[in-house]
Write a protein that holds these residues in place. Structure first.
Motif, mmCIF file in Angstrom:
data_model
loop_
_atom_site.group_PDB
_atom_site.id
_atom_site.type_symbol
_atom_site.label_atom_id
_atom_site.label_comp_id
_atom_site.label_asym_id
_atom_site.label_seq_id
_atom_site.Cartn_x
_atom_site.Cartn_y
_atom_site.Cartn_z
ATOM 1 N N CYS A 1 1.691 -18.050 -34.045
ATOM 2 C CA CYS A 1 1.733 -19.293 -33.283
ATOM 3 C C CYS A 1 0.296 -19.603 -32.879
ATOM 4 C CB CYS A 1 2.636 -19.105 -32.061
ATOM 5 S SG CYS A 1 2.796 -20.600 -31.114
ATOM 6 N N ARG A 2 -0.244 -20.682 -33.430
ATOM 7 C CA ARG A 2 -1.630 -21.060 -33.138
ATOM 8 C C ARG A 2 -1.664 -22.043 -31.971
ATOM 9 N NH1 ARG A 2 -4.010 -17.254 -35.521
ATOM 10 N NH2 ARG A 2 -5.975 -18.361 -35.386
ATOM 11 N N VAL A 3 -2.745 -21.984 -31.202
ATOM 12 C CA VAL A 3 -2.898 -22.901 -30.066
ATOM 13 C C VAL A 3 -3.892 -23.983 -30.462
ATOM 14 C CG1 VAL A 3 -3.477 -23.059 -27.613
ATOM 15 C CG2 VAL A 3 -2.618 -20.903 -28.561
ATOM 16 N N LEU A 4 -3.475 -25.225 -30.333
ATOM 17 C CA LEU A 4 -4.340 -26.336 -30.737
ATOM 18 C C LEU A 4 -4.739 -27.170 -29.519
ATOM 19 C CD1 LEU A 4 -2.353 -27.642 -33.883
ATOM 20 C CD2 LEU A 4 -4.017 -25.782 -33.773
ATOM 21 N N ALA A 5 -6.041 -27.479 -29.435
ATOM 22 C CA ALA A 5 -6.538 -28.376 -28.381
ATOM 23 C C ALA A 5 -7.078 -29.602 -29.092
ATOM 24 C CB ALA A 5 -7.636 -27.687 -27.574
ATOM 25 N N ASN A 6 -6.439 -30.740 -28.861
ATOM 26 C CA ASN A 6 -6.753 -31.969 -29.611
ATOM 27 C C ASN A 6 -6.851 -31.688 -31.107
ATOM 28 O OD1 ASN A 6 -6.684 -33.593 -27.381
ATOM 29 N ND2 ASN A 6 -8.885 -33.525 -26.998
ATOM 30 N N GLY A 7 -5.907 -30.926 -31.594
ATOM 31 C CA GLY A 7 -5.811 -30.656 -33.036
ATOM 32 C C GLY A 7 -6.672 -29.505 -33.537
ATOM 33 N N GLU A 8 -7.603 -29.013 -32.712
ATOM 34 C CA GLU A 8 -8.478 -27.912 -33.159
ATOM 35 C C GLU A 8 -7.837 -26.558 -32.834
ATOM 36 O OE1 GLU A 8 -12.260 -27.744 -31.134
ATOM 37 O OE2 GLU A 8 -12.675 -25.746 -31.994
ATOM 38 N N ASP A 9 -7.847 -25.668 -33.784
ATOM 39 C CA ASP A 9 -7.286 -24.331 -33.571
ATOM 40 C C ASP A 9 -8.252 -23.503 -32.708
ATOM 41 O OD1 ASP A 9 -6.291 -21.778 -33.665
ATOM 42 O OD2 ASP A 9 -5.868 -21.802 -35.806
ATOM 43 N N VAL A 10 -7.841 -23.252 -31.456
ATOM 44 C CA VAL A 10 -8.714 -22.512 -30.530
ATOM 45 C C VAL A 10 -8.132 -21.120 -30.224
ATOM 46 C CG1 VAL A 10 -9.740 -24.566 -29.450
ATOM 47 C CG2 VAL A 10 -7.607 -23.644 -28.518
ATOM 48 N N SER A 11 -7.158 -20.687 -31.020
ATOM 49 C CA SER A 11 -6.414 -19.443 -30.747
ATOM 50 C C SER A 11 -7.306 -18.234 -30.490
ATOM 51 C CB SER A 11 -5.487 -19.112 -31.907
ATOM 52 O OG SER A 11 -4.783 -20.231 -32.300
ATOM 53 N N SER A 12 -8.359 -18.063 -31.285
ATOM 54 C CA SER A 12 -9.221 -16.884 -31.112
ATOM 55 C C SER A 12 -10.177 -17.087 -29.955
ATOM 56 C CB SER A 12 -10.030 -16.606 -32.377
ATOM 57 O OG SER A 12 -9.159 -16.437 -33.451
ATOM 58 N N GLU A 13 -10.772 -18.283 -29.907
ATOM 59 C CA GLU A 13 -11.817 -18.519 -28.903
ATOM 60 C C GLU A 13 -11.322 -18.407 -27.459
ATOM 61 O OE1 GLU A 13 -15.310 -21.620 -28.743
ATOM 62 O OE2 GLU A 13 -14.003 -21.992 -30.459
ATOM 63 N N ILE A 14 -10.043 -18.662 -27.230
ATOM 64 C CA ILE A 14 -9.525 -18.610 -25.852
ATOM 65 C C ILE A 14 -9.226 -17.181 -25.387
ATOM 66 C CG2 ILE A 14 -8.553 -20.950 -25.850
ATOM 67 C CD1 ILE A 14 -5.761 -19.678 -26.304
ATOM 68 N N ARG A 15 -9.338 -16.204 -26.277
ATOM 69 C CA ARG A 15 -8.894 -14.838 -25.940
ATOM 70 C C ARG A 15 -9.993 -13.927 -25.417
ATOM 71 N NH1 ARG A 15 -3.933 -15.311 -24.589
ATOM 72 N NH2 ARG A 15 -2.947 -16.778 -26.000
ATOM 73 N N THR A 16 -11.201 -14.437 -25.168
ATOM 74 C CA THR A 16 -12.261 -13.545 -24.678
ATOM 75 C C THR A 16 -12.042 -13.235 -23.193
ATOM 76 O OG1 THR A 16 -13.698 -15.347 -24.015
ATOM 77 C CG2 THR A 16 -13.918 -14.583 -26.298
ATOM 78 N N GLU A 17 -12.667 -12.146 -22.717
ATOM 79 C CA GLU A 17 -12.572 -11.778 -21.305
ATOM 80 C C GLU A 17 -13.199 -12.874 -20.435
ATOM 81 O OE1 GLU A 17 -10.172 -9.424 -21.461
ATOM 82 O OE2 GLU A 17 -11.200 -8.469 -19.779
ATOM 83 N N GLU A 18 -14.315 -13.457 -20.932
ATOM 84 C CA GLU A 18 -15.010 -14.505 -20.172
ATOM 85 C C GLU A 18 -14.082 -15.707 -19.945
ATOM 86 O OE1 GLU A 18 -18.102 -16.482 -22.306
ATOM 87 O OE2 GLU A 18 -18.606 -17.732 -20.556
#
Ligand SMILES: Nc1ncnc2c1ncn2[C@@H]1O[C@H](COP(=O)(O)OP(=O)(O)OP(=O)(O)O)[C@@H](O)[C@H]1O
Ligand SMILES: Nc1ccn([C@H]2C[C@H](O)[C@@H](COP(=O)(O)O)O2)c(=O)n1
Length: 233
Positions: A81-98
């Motif tokens: 299940c991918r997470v899209l923000a305004n159509g962009e796949d942000v699934s990996s980028e949202i998972r950092t500790e920061e």
């Protein structure tokens, strides 16, 4: 049990970071044939977008405008299940500790909570859905037919997160990771709007010394018992 919805019941899984909500939500949804909604991912998408746009975490006006122009959606493809923000796949980028810590701060802001509350209610209204987060059983769907509050000791949750980070090749010590878990708990529990807390009618599960499979069995049994008492699956 309240009247059951078009596609089945609503299951709410709330709890602190690292308790196992995402893992259990996915597995339980598969067993029940329900869809799952990771509301933390939605808040993470807002935090990432705010960071990229240079919006400060206390700029309520900027955050409100950001949310108005932000469409968050999930693209389901079999198990993933991918997470899209305004159509962009942000699934990996949202998972950092920061981003995790920034999300905890930004999710305390009222305009952000208000915008996502509406989206989450729209997504879950027909039932046949499991939502995981911090305030699903208390604020988003206080009338959810089944509610779980999944927790574990901070040490165990930190240990789980540390193993995850190590597997991804990210450098962090166990002590640092436990400290971040405790910091996130404090922020999520201490905020004014929709703080993390157990709903009065939630089933509490302490997963400190339970395996994922044991928690899954317990949850599945509970949901099926509730369905047998008057819901439809
Ligand atoms: N009962 C358990 N026993 C051992 N490991 C577990 C258990 N539950 C979850 N885990 C592991 O702990 C880690 C964190 O789990 P998960 O991401 O599901 O937690 P979470 O509550 O969704 O956290 P967050 O809110 O931070 O996203 C994962 O690596 C998962 O495999
Ligand atoms: N319903 C929710 C879901 C998440 N949050 C906030 C609080 C968390 O620290 C942050 C990240 O969540 P995670 O992906 O780790 O589950 O988002 C919230 O306030 N309400």
């Amino acid at each position: 049990m309240s009247a059951v919805r078009e596609n089945g019941v609503i299951v709410a899984i709330d709890g602190p970071s690292g308790a196992g909500k995402s893992s259990l939500t996915k597995l339980l949804a598969k067993r029940l044939g329900y869809i799952h909604i990771d509301t933390g991912a939605m808040f993470r998408a807002v935090a990432l977008s705010a960071k990229r746009a240079g919006i400060a975490s206390d700029d309520d006006k900027g955050l409100a405008e950001l949310c108005q122009g932000l469409e968050i959606s999930f693209a389901r493809d079999g198990e993933t299940c991918r997470v899209l923000a305004n159509g962009e796949d942000v699934s990996s980028e949202i998972r950092t500790e920061e981003i995790g810590l920034l999300t905890s701060t930004i999710s305390a802001r009222k305009p952000v909570r208000q915008a996502l509350l509406e989206m989450q209610r729209r997504m879950g209204a027909k039932g046949g859905v499991i939502l995981e987060g911090r305030d699903i059983g208390t604020v988003v769907f206080p009338d959810a037919e089944v509610k779980f509050f999944l927790s574990a000791s901070a040490e165990e949750r930190g240990r789980r997160r540390y193993l995850e980070l190590a597997a991804r090749g990210e450098s962090a010590t166990l002590e640092e990771t436990i400290a971040k878990v405790i910091q996130r708990d404090r922020q999520d529990e201490g905020r004014e709007h929709a703080p993390l807390k157990q709903a009065e009618d939630a089933v509490p599960i302490d997963s400190t010394s339970l395996s994922i499979e044991q928690v899954l069995e317990l949850m599945e049994r509970t949901v099926k018992e509730r369905l047998a008492q008057g819901g439809k699956g």
